[in-house]
Design an enzyme around this catalytic site. Structure first.
Site, PDB file in Angstrom:
ATOM      1  CG  ASP A  45      11.663  52.348  40.660  1.00 26.09           C
ATOM      2  OD1 ASP A  45      12.902  52.351  40.521  1.00 26.09           O
ATOM      3  OD2 ASP A  45      10.872  52.275  39.690  1.00 26.09           O
ATOM      4  CB  SER A  46      16.701  51.054  43.408  1.00 24.45           C
ATOM      5  OG  SER A  46      16.880  52.325  44.018  1.00 24.45           O
ATOM      6  CG  ASP A  84      12.687  56.344  40.375  1.00 28.39           C
ATOM      7  OD1 ASP A  84      12.981  57.097  39.427  1.00 28.39           O
ATOM      8  OD2 ASP A  84      13.420  55.411  40.756  1.00 28.39           O
ATOM      9  CE  LYS A 112      15.390  57.797  38.190  1.00 24.20           C
ATOM     10  NZ  LYS A 112      14.881  56.519  37.591  1.00 24.20           N
ATOM     11  CD  GLU A 114      12.396  52.975  34.995  1.00 24.38           C
ATOM     12  OE1 GLU A 114      12.922  52.851  36.116  1.00 24.38           O
ATOM     13  OE2 GLU A 114      11.995  52.003  34.313  1.00 24.38           O
ATOM     14  CD  GLU A 181      19.856  51.507  35.235  1.00 22.03           C
ATOM     15  OE1 GLU A 181      20.082  50.495  35.918  1.00 22.03           O
ATOM     16  OE2 GLU A 181      18.892  52.281  35.445  1.00 22.03           O
TER      17      GLU A 181
END
Length: 264
Positions: A45-46, A84, A112, A114, A181
């Site tokens: 999602d960067s 993501d 992925k 978070e 991270e």
């Protein structure tokens, strides 16, 4: 070329062979990476910041991720492709499964997400329904408003112990990979050694099983702030294919990330 799988990365961990991964968002770069042997990619999602020009990852939608996942899959049919689930796409286990199905149909091998122990039931639901999961701990960009910015996480005994507890909980729930991270090297080492699953670091030193970089950071095409953990491999080589090979070689040898890219 044989497909790269989760089992491939598990064997790397068992053999203590470091591996490189990278973000990818389109067909052309995905094909270039695959051609050079870089066969683990993340549609992150960067892309909200690097591709769409937002100031955070929060505006990214599931549809955005699915679109870019399909493009990357066409460029790299044999890669292990992570995608993501973006902000507010997995608030409940049921919502997570529905959105994971969308990105899996687009070509992802794994999703992925978070967060820590609060995701245990979500991870269980996904893995029980044949959706492999990669966890993400430490600096989780979707939580930037909680953290008050992009800051190192896990400093101090209490914070470090909590991240280790979160990592073990995600693994026990069925997660098969973990991204760490922006955490201190010492904590990254503790977590990597405590888990049976492969751990991929970004800003976590060279003690994790693998490394990941946002491709724009790896090639120096990011405007504005450059993260401490980033290295411009294109500046050293002058050729993008050579830069990919250099990145892989330095990760595999443990040269990158160096002390100057690490936190304590």
């Amino acid at each position: 070329m044989k497909p790269t799988t989760i089992a491939s990365l598990q064997k790397c961990k068992q053999d203590k062979k470091r591996f490189a991964t990278i973000t990818a968002y389109d067909y052309s770069f995905a094909k270039l990476f695959a051609d050079e042997g870089l066969n683990v990619m993340l549609v992150g999602d960067s892309l909200g910041m690097t591709v769409q020009g937002h100031d955070s990852t929060l505006p990214v939608t599931v549809e955005d991720i699915a679109y870019h996942t399909a493009a990357v899959r066409r460029g790299a049919p044999n890669c292990l492709l992570l995608a993501d689930l973006p902000f507010m796409a997995y608030a409940t286990p049921e919502q997570a499964f529905e959105n994971a199905a969308t990105v899996m149909r687009a070509g992802a091998n794994m999703v992925k997400i978070e967060g820590g122990e609060w995701l245990v039931e979500t991870v269980k639901m996904l893995t029980e329904r044949a959706v492999p999961v990669c966890g993400h701990l430490g600096l989780t960009p979707q939580s930037v408003n909680i953290f008050g910015g992009y800051k190192v996480q896990g400093r101090g005994d209490e914070a470090g112990d909590q991240l280790l507890s979160d990592a073990l909980a995600l693994e026990a729930a069925g997660a098969q990979l973990l991204v760490l991270e922006c955490v201190p090297v010492e904590l990254a080492k503790r977590i990597t050694e405590a888990l049976a699953i492969p751990v991929i670091g970004i800003g976590a030193g060279n003690v994790t099983d693998g490394q990941i970089l946002v491709m724009h950071d790896a090639f120096g095409i990011t405007g504005g702030h450059i993260p401490k953990f980033a290295k411009n491999f294109l500046a050293e080589t002058g050729d993008i294919r050579a830069a990919v090979r250099q990145y892989m070689a330095e990760v595999e040898s443990g040269v990158y990330p160096g002390e100057e890219h690490s936190f304590h």
